[in-house]
Scaffold this motif. Structure first.
Motif, PDB file in Angstrom:
ATOM      1  N   ASN A   1       0.828  -1.210   0.000  1.00 48.79           N
ATOM      2  CA  ASN A   1       0.000   0.000   0.000  1.00 48.79           C
ATOM      3  C   ASN A   1       0.855   1.249   0.000  1.00 48.79           C
ATOM      4  O   ASN A   1       0.551   2.225  -0.687  1.00 48.79           O
ATOM      5  N   ARG A   2       1.939   1.224   0.803  1.00 50.61           N
ATOM      6  CA  ARG A   2       2.825   2.390   0.839  1.00 50.61           C
ATOM      7  C   ARG A   2       3.491   2.595  -0.506  1.00 50.61           C
ATOM      8  O   ARG A   2       3.647   3.739  -0.966  1.00 50.61           O
ATOM      9  N   ASN A   3       3.890   1.481  -1.158  1.00 46.59           N
ATOM     10  CA  ASN A   3       4.526   1.591  -2.472  1.00 46.59           C
ATOM     11  C   ASN A   3       3.567   2.180  -3.490  1.00 46.59           C
ATOM     12  O   ASN A   3       3.943   3.003  -4.322  1.00 46.59           O
ATOM     13  N   ALA A   4       2.291   1.742  -3.435  1.00 47.22           N
ATOM     14  CA  ALA A   4       1.298   2.259  -4.375  1.00 47.22           C
ATOM     15  C   ALA A   4       1.065   3.737  -4.138  1.00 47.22           C
ATOM     16  O   ALA A   4       0.977   4.527  -5.088  1.00 47.22           O
ATOM     17  N   ASP A   5       0.967   4.138  -2.867  1.00 48.73           N
ATOM     18  CA  ASP A   5       0.721   5.544  -2.553  1.00 48.73           C
ATOM     19  C   ASP A   5       1.861   6.439  -3.016  1.00 48.73           C
ATOM     20  O   ASP A   5       1.646   7.543  -3.519  1.00 48.73           O
ATOM     21  N   SER A   6       3.080   5.975  -2.850  1.00 49.46           N
ATOM     22  CA  SER A   6       4.237   6.805  -3.191  1.00 49.46           C
ATOM     23  C   SER A   6       4.547   6.775  -4.678  1.00 49.46           C
ATOM     24  O   SER A   6       5.121   7.714  -5.213  1.00 49.46           O
ATOM     25  N   ASN A   7       4.171   5.685  -5.361  1.00 50.12           N
ATOM     26  CA  ASN A   7       4.485   5.553  -6.778  1.00 50.12           C
ATOM     27  C   ASN A   7       3.329   5.918  -7.701  1.00 50.12           C
ATOM     28  O   ASN A   7       3.498   5.966  -8.913  1.00 50.12           O
ATOM     29  N   CYS A   8       2.159   6.131  -7.132  1.00 53.05           N
ATOM     30  CA  CYS A   8       0.997   6.479  -7.959  1.00 53.05           C
ATOM     31  C   CYS A   8       0.045   7.332  -7.133  1.00 53.05           C
ATOM     32  O   CYS A   8      -1.043   6.889  -6.746  1.00 53.05           O
ATOM     33  N   ASP A   9       0.456   8.552  -6.866  1.00 55.61           N
ATOM     34  CA  ASP A   9      -0.346   9.446  -6.051  1.00 55.61           C
ATOM     35  C   ASP A   9      -1.656   9.780  -6.761  1.00 55.61           C
ATOM     36  O   ASP A   9      -1.688  10.004  -7.971  1.00 55.61           O
ATOM     37  N   SER A  10      -2.733   9.805  -5.999  1.00 54.34           N
ATOM     38  CA  SER A  10      -4.054  10.002  -6.589  1.00 54.34           C
ATOM     39  C   SER A  10      -4.246  11.375  -7.213  1.00 54.34           C
ATOM     40  O   SER A  10      -5.216  11.594  -7.933  1.00 54.34           O
ATOM     41  N   SER A  11      -3.339  12.304  -6.940  1.00 57.09           N
ATOM     42  CA  SER A  11      -3.468  13.637  -7.533  1.00 57.09           C
ATOM     43  C   SER A  11      -3.050  13.647  -9.001  1.00 57.09           C
ATOM     44  O   SER A  11      -3.397  14.567  -9.740  1.00 57.09           O
ATOM     45  N   TRP A  12      -2.313  12.632  -9.421  1.00 58.54           N
ATOM     46  CA  TRP A  12      -1.887  12.581 -10.822  1.00 58.54           C
ATOM     47  C   TRP A  12      -1.944  11.184 -11.428  1.00 58.54           C
ATOM     48  O   TRP A  12      -1.693  10.993 -12.613  1.00 58.54           O
TER      49      TRP A  12
ATOM     50  N   PHE B   1      -4.210   4.062  -9.550  1.00 61.84           N
ATOM     51  CA  PHE B   1      -3.503   2.803  -9.358  1.00 61.84           C
ATOM     52  C   PHE B   1      -4.384   1.625  -9.734  1.00 61.84           C
ATOM     53  O   PHE B   1      -5.465   1.425  -9.191  1.00 61.84           O
ATOM     54  N   ASP B   2      -3.902   0.847 -10.684  1.00 63.05           N
ATOM     55  CA  ASP B   2      -4.568  -0.366 -11.150  1.00 63.05           C
ATOM     56  C   ASP B   2      -3.914  -1.547 -10.434  1.00 63.05           C
ATOM     57  O   ASP B   2      -2.901  -2.083 -10.886  1.00 63.05           O
ATOM     58  N   ALA B   3      -4.494  -1.970  -9.288  1.00 67.16           N
ATOM     59  CA  ALA B   3      -3.883  -2.999  -8.444  1.00 67.16           C
ATOM     60  C   ALA B   3      -3.840  -4.355  -9.139  1.00 67.16           C
ATOM     61  O   ALA B   3      -2.939  -5.160  -8.892  1.00 67.16           O
ATOM     62  N   ASN B   4      -4.799  -4.642 -10.006  1.00 64.49           N
ATOM     63  CA  ASN B   4      -4.834  -5.939 -10.678  1.00 64.49           C
ATOM     64  C   ASN B   4      -3.676  -6.115 -11.651  1.00 64.49           C
ATOM     65  O   ASN B   4      -3.228  -7.234 -11.904  1.00 64.49           O
ATOM     66  N   ASN B   5      -3.194  -5.020 -12.197  1.00 61.55           N
ATOM     67  CA  ASN B   5      -2.132  -5.098 -13.200  1.00 61.55           C
ATOM     68  C   ASN B   5      -0.860  -4.374 -12.779  1.00 61.55           C
ATOM     69  O   ASN B   5       0.087  -4.294 -13.549  1.00 61.55           O
ATOM     70  N   ASN B   6      -0.855  -3.840 -11.532  1.00 60.87           N
ATOM     71  CA  ASN B   6       0.303  -3.113 -11.017  1.00 60.87           C
ATOM     72  C   ASN B   6       0.736  -1.998 -11.960  1.00 60.87           C
ATOM     73  O   ASN B   6       1.916  -1.849 -12.283  1.00 60.87           O
ATOM     74  N   LEU B   7      -0.257  -1.246 -12.413  1.00 67.16           N
ATOM     75  CA  LEU B   7      -0.004  -0.127 -13.305  1.00 67.16           C
ATOM     76  C   LEU B   7      -0.521   1.163 -12.679  1.00 67.16           C
ATOM     77  O   LEU B   7      -1.518   1.157 -11.955  1.00 67.16           O
ATOM     78  N   CYS B   8       0.149   2.240 -12.978  1.00 65.78           N
ATOM     79  CA  CYS B   8      -0.338   3.567 -12.622  1.00 65.78           C
ATOM     80  C   CYS B   8      -0.746   4.257 -13.918  1.00 65.78           C
ATOM     81  O   CYS B   8       0.074   4.434 -14.825  1.00 65.78           O
ATOM     82  N   TRP B   9      -2.026   4.603 -14.015  1.00 60.70           N
ATOM     83  CA  TRP B   9      -2.542   5.274 -15.198  1.00 60.70           C
ATOM     84  C   TRP B   9      -2.533   6.787 -14.967  1.00 60.70           C
ATOM     85  O   TRP B   9      -2.955   7.267 -13.908  1.00 60.70           O
TER      86      TRP B   9
ATOM     87  N   HIS C   1      -7.336   9.469 -28.526  1.00 56.77           N
ATOM     88  CA  HIS C   1      -6.975   9.813 -27.152  1.00 56.77           C
ATOM     89  C   HIS C   1      -5.923   8.827 -26.660  1.00 56.77           C
ATOM     90  O   HIS C   1      -5.800   7.712 -27.185  1.00 56.77           O
ATOM     91  N   ILE C   2      -5.186   9.241 -25.657  1.00 50.58           N
ATOM     92  CA  ILE C   2      -4.161   8.355 -25.096  1.00 50.58           C
ATOM     93  C   ILE C   2      -4.203   8.411 -23.561  1.00 50.58           C
ATOM     94  O   ILE C   2      -4.654   9.386 -22.971  1.00 50.58           O
ATOM     95  N   HIS C   3      -3.772   7.336 -22.971  1.00 52.03           N
ATOM     96  CA  HIS C   3      -3.471   7.280 -21.539  1.00 52.03           C
ATOM     97  C   HIS C   3      -2.026   6.767 -21.433  1.00 52.03           C
ATOM     98  O   HIS C   3      -1.690   5.752 -22.044  1.00 52.03           O
ATOM     99  N   CYS C   4      -1.196   7.459 -20.667  1.00 53.53           N
ATOM    100  CA  CYS C   4       0.153   6.952 -20.388  1.00 53.53           C
ATOM    101  C   CYS C   4       0.103   6.127 -19.104  1.00 53.53           C
ATOM    102  O   CYS C   4      -0.701   6.399 -18.208  1.00 53.53           O
ATOM    103  N   VAL C   5       0.967   5.140 -19.020  1.00 51.42           N
ATOM    104  CA  VAL C   5       1.030   4.301 -17.819  1.00 51.42           C
ATOM    105  C   VAL C   5       2.480   4.113 -17.392  1.00 51.42           C
ATOM    106  O   VAL C   5       3.404   4.364 -18.160  1.00 51.42           O
ATOM    107  N   ARG C   6       2.645   3.697 -16.152  1.00 51.18           N
ATOM    108  CA  ARG C   6       3.970   3.297 -15.672  1.00 51.18           C
ATOM    109  C   ARG C   6       3.774   2.101 -14.748  1.00 51.18           C
ATOM    110  O   ARG C   6       2.726   1.922 -14.124  1.00 51.18           O
ATOM    111  N   ASP C   7       4.807   1.240 -14.695  1.00 47.11           N
ATOM    112  CA  ASP C   7       4.749   0.057 -13.841  1.00 47.11           C
ATOM    113  C   ASP C   7       4.974   0.438 -12.392  1.00 47.11           C
ATOM    114  O   ASP C   7       5.853   1.266 -12.083  1.00 47.11           O
ATOM    115  N   VAL C   8       4.206  -0.155 -11.509  1.00 47.21           N
ATOM    116  CA  VAL C   8       4.363   0.064 -10.073  1.00 47.21           C
ATOM    117  C   VAL C   8       4.822  -1.251  -9.454  1.00 47.21           C
ATOM    118  O   VAL C   8       4.080  -2.231  -9.483  1.00 47.21           O
ATOM    119  N   LYS C   9       6.039  -1.288  -8.953  1.00 50.79           N
ATOM    120  CA  LYS C   9       6.597  -2.522  -8.369  1.00 50.79           C
ATOM    121  C   LYS C   9       6.104  -2.679  -6.948  1.00 50.79           C
ATOM    122  O   LYS C   9       5.968  -1.729  -6.218  1.00 50.79           O
TER     123      LYS C   9
END
Length: 225
Positions: free
Chosen positions: A82-93, A96-104, A217-225
């Motif tokens: 949870n801490r990793n998700a919060d720090s790597n995919c802040d809800s302001s920008w 967090f896609d927990a099923n795929n470990n992606l930040c959209w 349209h596009i959405h960029c993503v990044r991997d959240v470890k």
């Protein structure tokens, strides 16, 4: 199409080895032989029984301790994730896609892009202090929307997934988004030497090939470890 604990039982078998001397192999009631061949008193037998009870109690205590330790370990692991998700995919920008470990990226860019322009945009994006954004492939959209036809996986024609409004994961991340998004997946067509891109319509759930020139349209993503 709509959406061990292997319990290892370790048995400890005690093998009793009895040596009979002479013709009388019968032990008096509640007595056993000691190492000198004499019979133990009842008090010795009780002591052994107490010792066995203490041993069992110690075993149970160790088992309870191990169980508590495992529970604490699982809790710590969840807390770390949870801490990793919060720090790597802040809800302001990010979403967090927990099923795929992606930040959209949110919100998505309102501009329309040709596929390669979308790739350039995501590669150059610096958001949340991160620069490892990229244009997602078809797999990210398939996993997000869910319940996709086989033809969507194969990229050989027009098929359907859930619309964004029908997908709990998509609604949780993007609400009832109805835009058409381009993926980074290319679809070569040997028949006319043309390369297409795979696109996803969030309004209808339709997926198929589209001209790489779009625009989409596009959405960029990044991997959240």
């Amino acid at each position: 199409m709509k959406l061990n604990i292997s319990i290892a039982i370790i048995c400890s078998w005690g093998i009793g080895l009895f040596t009979m001397l002479g013709c009388d192999a019968t032990e008096p009631d509640n007595k056993t032989r000691n190492s000198d061949g004499n019979y133990n008193s009842d008090s010795d037998s009780d002591t052994d029984s107490d010792s066995d009870t203490d041993s069992d109690s110690d075993t149970d205590s160790d088992s309870d301790t191990d169980s508590d330790s495992d529970t604490d370990s699982d809790s710590d692991s969840d807390s770390t994730e949870n801490r990793n998700a919060d720090s790597n995919c802040d809800s302001s920008w990010g979403a967090f896609d927990a099923n795929n470990n992606l930040c959209w990226q949110i919100p998505g860019d309102d501009n329309l892009y040709k596929m390669y322009e979308g790739e350039y945009y995501c590669d150059a994006l610096e958001l949340g202090g991160f620069t490892d954004w990229y244009l997602p492939s078809k797999d990210a959209y398939i996993n997000l929307l869910g319940d996709c036809d086989d033809i969507v996986y194969d990229c050989h024609g027009i098929g359907y997934c859930n619309s964004c409004g029908e997908s709990e994961d998509c609604v949780a991340l993007f609400g009832d988004d109805q835009n058409i998004y381009v993926s980074s997946t290319l679809i070569p067509d040997p028949a006319d030497d043309t390369t297409w891109v795979q696109i996803f319509d969030f309004e209808t759930g339709q997926s198929g090939r589209g001209f790489w020139s779009g625009p989409y349209h596009i959405h960029c993503v990044r991997d959240v470890k």
